[in-house]
Design a protein around this motif. Structure first.
Motif, short mmCIF file in Angstrom:
data_model
loop_
_atom_site.label_atom_id
_atom_site.label_comp_id
_atom_site.label_asym_id
_atom_site.label_seq_id
_atom_site.Cartn_x
_atom_site.Cartn_y
_atom_site.Cartn_z
N SER A 383 14.64 6.50 -9.95
CA SER A 383 13.94 6.32 -8.73
C SER A 383 12.56 5.72 -9.24
O SER A 383 12.06 5.71 -10.56
CB SER A 383 13.40 7.85 -8.61
OG SER A 383 12.96 8.53 -9.60
N GLY A 384 11.61 5.44 -8.45
CA GLY A 384 10.32 4.75 -8.68
C GLY A 384 10.34 3.49 -9.31
O GLY A 384 9.28 3.08 -9.97
N MET A 385 11.30 2.64 -9.03
CA MET A 385 11.29 1.19 -9.52
C MET A 385 10.24 0.56 -9.01
O MET A 385 10.15 0.31 -7.71
CB MET A 385 12.58 0.31 -9.10
CG MET A 385 13.63 0.61 -10.31
SD MET A 385 13.32 -0.22 -12.05
CE MET A 385 13.47 -2.02 -11.33
N PRO A 386 9.26 0.06 -9.60
CA PRO A 386 8.12 -1.20 -9.33
C PRO A 386 8.72 -2.24 -8.30
O PRO A 386 9.93 -2.61 -8.58
CB PRO A 386 7.36 -1.51 -10.20
CG PRO A 386 8.35 -1.26 -11.53
CD PRO A 386 9.35 -0.29 -11.15
N ASP A 387 7.97 -2.57 -7.31
CA ASP A 387 8.55 -3.65 -6.62
C ASP A 387 7.47 -4.86 -6.45
O ASP A 387 6.22 -4.46 -6.42
CB ASP A 387 8.80 -3.15 -5.34
CG ASP A 387 9.73 -3.91 -4.24
OD1 ASP A 387 10.02 -4.94 -4.41
OD2 ASP A 387 9.66 -3.38 -3.10
N ALA A 388 7.88 -5.93 -6.28
CA ALA A 388 6.84 -7.13 -6.29
C ALA A 388 6.70 -7.64 -4.83
O ALA A 388 7.66 -7.67 -4.07
CB ALA A 388 7.38 -8.09 -7.07
N TYR A 389 5.40 -7.86 -4.54
CA TYR A 389 5.05 -8.62 -2.93
C TYR A 389 4.43 -9.93 -3.32
O TYR A 389 3.99 -10.29 -4.13
CB TYR A 389 4.43 -7.57 -2.33
CG TYR A 389 5.06 -6.34 -1.95
CD1 TYR A 389 5.80 -6.27 -0.80
CD2 TYR A 389 5.36 -5.14 -2.92
CE1 TYR A 389 6.65 -5.05 -0.32
CE2 TYR A 389 6.08 -4.00 -2.56
CZ TYR A 389 6.67 -4.09 -1.15
OH TYR A 389 7.36 -3.04 -0.90
N ARG A 390 4.68 -10.80 -2.04
CA ARG A 390 4.08 -12.01 -2.00
C ARG A 390 3.24 -12.11 -0.78
O ARG A 390 3.51 -11.63 0.24
CB ARG A 390 5.30 -13.03 -1.78
CG ARG A 390 6.07 -13.29 -3.13
CD ARG A 390 6.78 -14.37 -2.74
NE ARG A 390 7.70 -14.61 -3.82
CZ ARG A 390 8.83 -15.66 -3.75
NH1 ARG A 390 8.86 -16.55 -2.88
NH2 ARG A 390 9.33 -15.77 -4.96
N LEU A 391 2.33 -13.12 -0.86
CA LEU A 391 1.79 -13.43 0.10
C LEU A 391 2.26 -14.33 0.95
O LEU A 391 3.15 -14.94 0.63
CB LEU A 391 0.38 -14.33 -0.47
CG LEU A 391 -0.71 -13.64 -1.10
CD1 LEU A 391 -1.96 -14.68 -1.60
CD2 LEU A 391 -1.42 -12.41 -0.19
N ARG A 392 2.39 -14.33 2.43
CA ARG A 392 3.01 -15.04 3.32
C ARG A 392 2.51 -16.61 3.37
O ARG A 392 1.14 -16.72 3.11
CB ARG A 392 2.91 -14.03 4.79
CG ARG A 392 3.92 -13.14 4.65
CD ARG A 392 4.14 -12.57 6.15
NE ARG A 392 4.83 -11.34 5.66
CZ ARG A 392 4.24 -10.05 5.80
NH1 ARG A 392 3.05 -9.87 5.81
NH2 ARG A 392 4.94 -8.96 5.61
#
Lengths: 402, 402
Positions: A383-392
């Motif tokens: 559980s709690g795997m970190p996740d990456a986000y991007r700008l649109r």
């Protein structure tokens, strides 16, 4: 009254102490158990009679140690032969040990097999159980092995970051991952991919022949497509004759006591592959990392699923030995999505054997994994795997330029 | 109505997006701000007119990106000279930018200084503010810089694990840590020590001259004392003439656009030092790792203190520019144990300068840190630092042996 001896062998993992503590605490629940010993530095500590009395250890401190990576009892690279195992057995007899639990990989399971055999031949009342552990995930019979999920999580998280870094400052990034014969840990890098153009774009496993020219063509094609390239390479990649690529290029090759070539603790393979890319492809920004020991001992990056299972295989080993009155190797079976169960397999089935990645986990290109592998690995990461986000990409029109 | 432009320069950090998002969200609070742009890949994106419209970005996604390591806008290694800065200024004018925020290290602050100067000379209404960032912690004026605490936390956690691993399988372990001129990040390895015999036993910083013979004597003394040795080495270690040890031994030296020697993305320094130990001291088990890019981009190992401060320097930059109507560089002052405050310093004070570790942070031996450094660094690492535990040494008497 019975005496229990527990030891840890081979390379440390992030959860090997969970198994040790599971075996200690479970043993202490049995009324017939008088003393629980731990051997310093695996089988080496047994032949040297270097034992800790774990009966005196507080439950609280054991729980703290369980959450600490690496082998709290110390480990060894010794690979006992028959004579060495007879020495072990002599010491077990002298200390009147009735239960022997050895936490380790396939070399360790072979030691348990020989000791078990010696006790049987001598008609000495000893139960010997092998408790599985290896970041390489290469034990047969097991769906997976404790230690692998946490190391896989480290590798996946490292590649999430490496991909983001490479996206910010484009070029070629290559990282060498542990795994001599089995590519599971290197393949775990694929779990760091989220967006369609994320890296690692290329994954090289020891299950496939490594060809330098093919490698360079793959890298060039990726650069042409994405303008950048992130590569995961197993330390165990080899040519068609089975010669490790690291060996082909290293001048001085160090061998450990098992006759294995040293592939870890050096950045040579990464540096050499980067040099190939620089000279042959003419790319300037090429960076190579070797994850090294960090990937198996890093504190603070552990899979809770792995912790739980590592604890349970330690507990089950004691139950199989005491209630089942059997020798063997504890095995993890996957029963659902996601659930597991345990069983005791004959030592001969596990000892000294190596499992590699099945074909269904490797893409046809040979440089990627399949969805079957993603489905296999994802629940293990916990559980709690970190996740990456991007700008649109809301682009602004140019005023000056074309 | 005003237009804002934000860019990210230099090496990524785990929290550089916090600063970017802080600046974006704070800008969007001001009624006079019509548009907030982000430049792709730092100053390179400005001269190429490659802008993202961040006004259209959702607050939710910005918050997700803030928690993602590495530069979401992309970065660059370009170090603009006067002509390059005039190009930047031309584009800012063409797009009618009134506020320019550049997140970066000392090279980036110098760019902001020149652009600010150009605008002043042209009598163009531009506010230019530098937002600090660097894992090297080498910006003058600042108590510390955003990005450093999270990288320091990674290094400390990695050394906790490396020490445990080395304790389980004794030998010599050496890891090379980033930091060209300043040793702060390498020194952070000391925060991984808990028990008195824990490693790193030796720490080599660029603030002290590195002598290979002295190094070998240090390692030998540590081996004699503990039977094992864990070593932290800065990539920037150099001899008495200032020549990097990495350069002395590397055959092919790659230089980046700043005229700097490439010290990262290769395992050469670690491998060379390990070879020295193997040949000169005759120790067999010597392992070298190079933390490489993992230490600045790893996802899932961040200091919450660092996150908070990185966010605030981004917010404060906007406030100083809009309310204070001033150009400058945002600076972090430490005010208590532990609290901080921010101020705007003149760009000339920060631009292009490098801070190194003060003498009071380095032990007299030159191979360890002082309590003053521990006191300085510990609060920056943030909450929830993992902790290592050991089994107590309740020894069992030998039966067979002496």
């Amino acid at each position: 009254m019975a005496k229990v001896l527990i030891a840890q062998g081979g390379g440390p993992t992030a959860v090997i102490n969970q198994s040790m503590v599971g075996a200690v605490l479970e043993s202490r629940k049995f009324n017939n158990v008088e003393l629980v010993y731990g051997a310093f530095h695996g089988v080496r500590g047994i032949v040297d009679e270097e034992f800790l009395d774990l009966t005196q250890e507080t439950t609280h401190n054991l729980e703290m140690v369980a959450n600490t990576p690496s082998s709290a009892l110390g480990s060894t690279r010794d690979k006992p032969d028959l004579k060495y195992c007879q020495e072990i057995f002599k010491v077990l007899q002298a200390h009147e040990i009735n239960y022997f639990f050895y936490i380790g990989g396939n070399d360790s399971s072979d030691t348990v097999r020989i000791v078990s055999e010696e006790a049987r031949k001598a008609n000495y009342p000893l139960r010997s159980v092998h408790i599985p552990k290896t970041i390489d995930n290469d034990l047969v019979e097991n769906d997976h092995t404790p230690g692998f999920p946490s190391a896989a999580r480290f590798v996946a998280q490292a590649f999430i970051g490496a991909n983001l870094d490479n996206n910010a400052l484009p070029g070629i990034y290559l990282a060498v991952v542990m795994g001599r014969h089995a590519g599971f840990l290197t393949a775990a890098s694929a779990l760091g991919k989220k967006f369609p153009d994320d890296g690692p774009h290329l994954i090289y496993l020891p299950e496939r022949v490594f060809d330098v020219d093919k490698f360079l063509a793959d890298v060039k094609a990726t650069m042409d497509r994405y303008g950048r390239c992130v590569i995961a390479v197993s330390e165990g990649i080899h040519d068609a004759d089975g010669v490790p690529i690291a060996v082909k290029l290293a001048k001085d090759v160090e061998k450990d006591a098992h006759g294995n070539v040293q592939l870890s603790g050096t950045g040579a393979l990464a540096d050499m592959l980067c040099d190939e890319i620089r000279t042959k492809l003419g790319v300037k920004r090429v960076r190579g990392d070797t994850f090294g020991y960090v990937q198996r001992s890093f504190i603070g990056c552990v899979s809770d699923v792995d912790q739980r299972e590592a604890r349970e295989v330690g507990e089950k080993a004691v139950q199989y030995a005491m209630w089942g009155d059997s020798d063997g190797s504890v095995v993890i079976d996957r029963t659902g999505f996601y659930s597991v169960d345990y069983r005791l397999a004959p030592l001969e089935l596990v000892a000294g054997k190596t499992k590699v990645m099945p074909d269904e986990f490797i893409s046809e290109s040979g440089t990627d994994v399949t969805d079957a592998f993603r489905l296999y690995l994802r629940p293990l990461l916990g559980s709690g795997m970190p996740d990456a986000y991007r700008l649109r990409q809301n682009l602004v029109s140019k005023v000056l330029g074309g």
